[in-house]
Design a protein around this motif. Structure first.
Motif, short mmCIF file in Angstrom:
data_model
loop_
_atom_site.label_atom_id
_atom_site.label_comp_id
_atom_site.label_asym_id
_atom_site.label_seq_id
_atom_site.Cartn_x
_atom_site.Cartn_y
_atom_site.Cartn_z
N LYS A 154 1.92 10.18 11.56
CA LYS A 154 2.65 11.48 10.69
C LYS A 154 4.10 10.99 10.84
CE LYS A 154 3.42 15.16 8.29
NZ LYS A 154 3.20 15.21 6.95
N ARG A 155 4.90 10.78 9.65
CA ARG A 155 6.12 10.86 9.55
C ARG A 155 6.90 11.83 8.94
NH1 ARG A 155 8.62 5.70 9.76
NH2 ARG A 155 6.59 4.60 9.84
N PHE A 156 7.84 12.77 9.41
CA PHE A 156 8.52 13.65 8.80
C PHE A 156 9.53 13.11 8.26
CE2 PHE A 156 6.10 16.47 11.99
CZ PHE A 156 5.71 17.25 10.95
N LYS A 157 9.86 13.58 7.18
CA LYS A 157 11.03 13.27 6.25
C LYS A 157 12.18 14.02 6.39
CE LYS A 157 8.40 10.80 2.89
NZ LYS A 157 7.69 11.18 1.70
N TYR A 187 15.19 16.10 5.40
CA TYR A 187 16.21 16.26 4.31
C TYR A 187 17.37 17.09 4.76
CZ TYR A 187 12.69 14.04 1.44
OH TYR A 187 11.63 13.23 1.18
N PRO A 202 15.77 21.41 1.39
CA PRO A 202 14.33 20.96 0.64
C PRO A 202 14.61 20.51 -0.79
CG PRO A 202 14.46 23.32 1.89
CD PRO A 202 15.87 22.68 1.96
N ALA A 203 15.67 20.87 -1.59
CA ALA A 203 16.05 20.40 -2.90
C ALA A 203 16.18 18.88 -2.89
CB ALA A 203 17.05 20.94 -3.39
N ARG A 258 14.48 16.99 -1.49
CA ARG A 258 12.97 16.34 -1.61
C ARG A 258 12.81 16.17 -3.09
NH1 ARG A 258 9.68 12.82 -2.07
NH2 ARG A 258 7.44 13.42 -2.23
N LEU A 259 13.05 17.22 -3.78
CA LEU A 259 12.61 17.31 -5.28
C LEU A 259 13.71 16.22 -6.12
CD1 LEU A 259 10.64 19.21 -6.44
CD2 LEU A 259 12.63 20.63 -7.45
N ILE A 263 12.17 12.87 -5.85
CA ILE A 263 11.09 12.76 -6.74
C ILE A 263 11.35 12.34 -8.10
CG2 ILE A 263 9.01 13.80 -7.80
CD1 ILE A 263 8.54 15.43 -5.39
N ILE A 276 -2.84 22.54 9.61
CA ILE A 276 -1.77 23.21 8.79
C ILE A 276 -0.82 21.98 8.38
CG2 ILE A 276 0.58 24.55 9.40
CD1 ILE A 276 -1.25 25.35 12.28
N ILE A 292 -0.61 17.97 7.26
CA ILE A 292 -1.34 16.72 6.95
C ILE A 292 -1.01 15.56 7.40
CG2 ILE A 292 -2.63 15.57 4.63
CD1 ILE A 292 -2.34 18.25 3.32
N PRO A 293 -1.51 14.66 7.86
CA PRO A 293 -1.16 13.41 8.51
C PRO A 293 -0.99 12.41 7.19
CG PRO A 293 -3.50 13.35 8.87
CD PRO A 293 -3.18 14.81 8.36
N ASP A 294 -0.02 11.35 7.55
CA ASP A 294 0.03 10.56 6.62
C ASP A 294 -0.97 9.38 6.46
OD1 ASP A 294 2.61 11.14 5.76
OD2 ASP A 294 3.73 10.40 7.38
#
Lengths: 262, 416
Positions: free
Chosen positions: B9-12, B14, B17-18, B20-21, B24, B70, B72-74
Motif C-alpha cells: 500500500k502506497r499512500f500518495k 497531497y 485533496p484537490a 488528486r483531482l 487526474i 476500510i 484498499i491495497p495497491d
C-alpha cells in the motif's frame, strides 16, 4: 462473502434511513409528530397567503387555491430533490466516522438519504392531499402516477448526488458550489412561476433543464389534470441511467483514493 | 483462516485533496509517495492468534485497515473465509441520544448482522453486557465503562471468523475484563482467529501464538512471539545506540541461533555458568535457594561507565525479574582494553518450579530505565535456569514465594 453483502447492506440502508429520520427530532417531546407539523404549517401558509390574501391566480384558472396548489405541487418534490442531491454530495464526509472504521459499500450509501427524504416526501404529500380534500379540490386520476414520477426524480437525484459526493471528497469547496448551484437551479425551474409566462428565448433554454421534466409532470398531475409528458420523463430516466453507469465507472477508478482521502 | 499475500500500500501524500483531482485531469504529478506496506504476506489459521508489533509508522494500523476493508491495497490478495469484525470499531455509529437497545440495532447492522440475527441475539447481548434495565435508557446516561461493555458485547456476538484487535482491551472493570477474556478464549477454542496489534509486549507474548514484526512497511520477521519481541527490542536498542561503533544483530551461528542478540563487537563474550552458593556448577536449583550467575568476557576498549544487567524470563518470554547496576545505583570501575572480567549476580530464587531463561547485557552510560548511550552486548536467553521443588518449602500458587506468615488469633473483646 460478497453474495451476502447485498442483503446486509440493504438492512444497513434501512437502519441508517430510520435513524436519520428519528434523529432529527430525538430528544424532543413531540418527536415524530414534528415531521407532520412542519409540512402542515408550511402548506397552510402557502395556500392561505397566495390563495386568499395575495389573491394570486394561475393564468387561465379561476380557483382561489390554484396558485397555492401549483406552488406546493412543485415545491414539495423539489425540496425532496434538492435535499437528496445536497446531502448525498456530502454523505462521504458526513459519515466519515463510520466509513473510516467499518467497511461500508460506498455506492449504495447515498440510498439511505434517498429513502429518508422519501419518507418526508410521502408524509408531506399525504398531508397535502388531506388539505386538498378539505378544500374540495377535484382529484385527477393521473395522481396515481405520482410515485412513478417521484422514482424517476429520485433516480436522477441519486445519480447526481453520487457523482457530486465522489468529487466533494477531493474538492471540499464544491459543496458550497452545490448549495449555490441548487439555488440558481431553483429559479431556473418553473416552481414559483409558470413556464408559459417566460419569453420564448428563455423557454428554449429552459427546455434543457432536466428538472423541468418532473416538476412540470407534477404540475400536470395536480393542477392541469392531464397526462404528464412521458417523453421528457423517459429522457430524464435515460440520462439518469447513463449517469449512474458513469458514476460506477468513475467510482471503480477512484474508490481507492476516496477511501484514502476520507 | 486468513491468507494475506503480497500486500502493498502506497499512500500518495497531497498538499490538498484537490491536487488528486488536478493530477487526474492534468496528468501531472502532484504528490509524494509514502510506502505504508511493502509486500507483506502471512497466514492466520483457524483458532490462531497473530500479534503484530512494530514502532509507530511501521504500518500496523494500515494493515488492520486493509484487513477490515476500510482501505484498499495497491496490490496483493486477502483471503478470509467468514466475517471479520474489528474491536477497533467498538461502538461505531453509537448515538448518545438513542437507547442502548436502538444502538444494538445500529451498531449490529454496521458490523454485518442481519435484522433477524439481532432480533435473535439481542437478549444474549443485553445479558452479557449486564446493563439490565439501563438498556432502555439513552446511551448518554451511561458511564464510559457501560458503553464499552455494550459495544464489546455486540461485537463478540456478531459471530465473526476473525477479530481485529487494536491495543489492549480496556473494557470496563477488572471483573468485566475477565469475562471478556473468557469469551475471547471460547472464541479461539471454537476456531476463531485473532489479529492483535499492541505495544504491550507481555500481552503479545501471553496472548499470541505467532507474531510478526513490521518496520517501515516491511515484514521483518515471523515467528513465535518471544523471539519476535526480542528482535523488536534489539532493533530499538540498535536505533538508540549512540556509540562510535555501531551495534548490530549478531551472526546467528555464534549465538545458538538466537537471532535477536546484539553486539558492537567491543565486548568478547567468553562463558556463562550457574553456580550454587558454594560456587560449584549446578544443573538445577531448588526453589528458594541462593545461586550465582557468573559470566566472563573480554573488553576490547575502554568502557567508561559500564552497566551490567540481568533479566529472568519465563518460557513465554514474560519478564519475571530484571535489573542492572545502574538501577541498583552501583557505580562500576571502567573496563580496560584487553582485560578479562567476570561478573557475578548472586540472588535467591523464590520461584515456582519451572524452566527460566537468563538474559545478560552490558551497556555504557545509563540514562534511564532500559536507556543507555551505548548498547554494547545483549545476549537473550543465553542460559536456562531450571528450578525444581524444594521439599523444605511449602506449596504455593503463582510465580513467586512471598514467604508469608499467617496468624490466627481470637479477638477477646470482639462483639458478635
Amino acid at each position: 462473502m460478497d453474495g451476502s453483502g447485498a442483503i446486509v447492506n440493504f438492512s444497513l440502508i434501512v437502519e441508517l434511513a430510520k435513524r436519520d429520520f428519528i434523529e432529527r427530532y430525538s430528544g424532543s417531546a413531540l418527536g415524530f409528530m414534528w415531521s407532520f407539523i412542519y409540512p402542515l404549517i408550511n402548506i397552510l401558509i402557502y395556500m392561505v397567503i397566495f390563495g386568499t390574501l395575495m389573491g394570486a391566480r394561475l393564468p387561465g384558472m379561476t380557483s382561489v387555491w390554484g396558485y397555492g396548489v401549483y406552488l406546493i405541487a412543485g415545491l414539495v418534490p423539489w425540496t425532496a430533490f434538492v435535499n437528496t442531491v445536497q446531502r448525498s454530495s456530502t454523505v462521504y464526509l458526513d459519515k466519515k466516522n463510520i466509513i473510516t472504521k467499518i467497511h461500508v459499500d460506498l455506492p449504495t450509501l447515498p440510498l439511505f438519504i434517498v429513502l429518508s427524504e422519501s419518507i418526508t416526501f410521502f408524509v408531506t404529500l399525504g398531508i397535502f392531499l388531506g388539505i386538498l380534500l378539505v378544500t374540495g379540490f377535484s382529484f385527477s386520476p393521473y395522481l396515481a402516477l405520482v410515485p412513478v414520477v417521484y422514482i424517476i426524480q429520485q433516480l436522477f437525484a441519486y445519480a447526481l448526488g453520487f457523482f457530486l459526493g465522489m468529487l466533494v471528497v477531493f474538492l471540499r469547496d464544491l459543496k458550497e458550489v452545490v448549495t449555490i448551484g441548487m439555488q440558481i437551479w431553483f429559479w431556473f425551474t418553473p416552481i414559483v412561476y409558470v413556464f408559459s409566462i417566460l419569453p420564448v428565448v428563455a423557454q428554449q433554454v429552459l427546455i434543457w433543464n432536466p428538472a423541468l421534466a418532473f416538476i412540470s409532470a407534477y404540475h400536470d398531475m395536480f393542477v392541469f389534470q392531464r397526462m404528464p409528458s412521458f417523453f421528457y420523463l423517459s429522457l430524464v430516466t435515460g440520462i439518469s441511467v447513463l449517469l449512474v453507469l458513469f458514476d460506477y465507472f468513475l467510482f471503480r477508478k477512484l474508490e481507492k483514493d476516496i477511501r484514502d482521502f476520507i | 483462516m486468513m491468507k494475506v499475500q503480497g500486500i502493498s500500500k502506497r499512500f500518495k501524500l497531497y498538499h490538498s485533496p484537490a491536487d488528486r483531482l488536478r493530477e487526474i485531469l492534468l496528468q501531472k504529478r502532484y504528490h509524494k509517495d509514502f510506502l505504508a506496506l511493502d509486500n507483506v504476506s502471512f497466514e492466520v489459521r483457524d483458532g490462531e492468534t497473530l500479534g503484530i508489533i512494530g514502532q509507530n509508522g511501521a504500518g500496523k494500523s494500515t494493515l488492520l485497515k486493509i484487513l477490515s476493508g476500510i482501505v484498499i491495497p495497491d496490490s496483493g490478495t486477502i483471503h478470509i473465509d467468514g466475517k471479520v469484525t474489528g474491536l477497533l470499531e467498538l461502538g461505531t455509529g453509537f448515538n448518545a441520544e438513542m437507547t442502548g437497545l436502538e444502538n444494538i440495532y445500529m451498531n449490529g447492522t454496521l458490523i454485518g448482522m442481519s435484522r433477524d440475527e439481532i432480533d435473535r441475539k439481542k437478549q444474549t447481548i443485553i445479558d452479557f453486557s449486564e446493563l439490565g434495565e439501563f438498556i432502555h435508557e439513552p446511551i448518554k446516561t451511561y458511564s464510559s465503562g457501560m458503553t464499552m461493555r455494550l459495544a464489546f458485547s455486540i461485537a463478540i456476538h456478531a459471530d465473526p471468523k476473525c477479530f481485529l484487535v487494536d491495543e489492549a482491551l480496556a473494557v470496563g472493570d477488572a471483573y468485566f475484563q475477565q469475562k471478556c477474556m473468557r469469551k475471547i478464549q471460547d472464541f479461539r477454542a471454537s476456531g476463531g482467529s485473532i489479529v492483535f496489534v499492541s505495544h504491550d509486549m507481555n500481552a503479545v507474548m501471553t496472548l499470541c501464538d505467532y507474531a510478526i514484526l513490521l518496520d517501515h512497511g516491511k515484514l521483518i520477521s515471523y515467528g513465535i512471539p518471544r523471539s519476535i519481541v526480542d528482535l523488536y527490542i534489539s532493533r530499538i536498542c540498535i536505533q538508540s545506540h549512540t556509540g562510535e561503533k555501531a551495534v548490530a544483530l549478531m551472526d546467528t551461528k555464534d549465538t545458538l541461533n538466537n537471532h535477536s542478540n546484539i553486539s558492537t563487537g567491543e565486548i568478547e563474550f567468553d562463558s556463562i555458568r550457574i553456580l550454587d552458593s558454594s560456587k560449584t556448577v549446578i544443573t538445577h536449583v531448588h526453589s528458594d535457594d541462593e545461586i550465582i550467575i557468573s559470566f566472563s568476557f573480554r573488553s576490547e576498549r575502554l568502557i567508561e561507565d559500564p552497566i551490567f544487567g540481568i533479566l529472568i524470563r519465563n518460557r513465554y518470554g514474560v519478564s519475571i525479574f530484571g535489573t542492572n547496576t545502574y538501577l541498583l545505583h552501583q557505580k562500576n570501575n571502567p573496563l580496560l582494553p584487553g582485560k578479562m572480567y567476570q561478573v557475578s549476580y548472586q540472588f535467591k530464587v523464590p520461584l515456582q518450579p519451572d524452566d527460566y531463561l537468563i538474559t545478560v547485557a552490558i551497556d555504557n552510560k545509563g540514562k534511564a530505565i532500559n536507556s543507555f548511550d551505548e548498547y554494547l552486548l545483549r545476549l537473550n536467553d543465553i542460559a536456562t535456569l531450571k528450578v525444581v521443588r524444594n521439599e523444605k518449602q511449602p506449596l504455593y500458587e503463582g510465580v513467586t514465594n512471598l514467604n508469608p506468615t499467617i496468624n490466627v488469633e481470637a479477638i477477646t473483646n470482639g462483639v458478635s
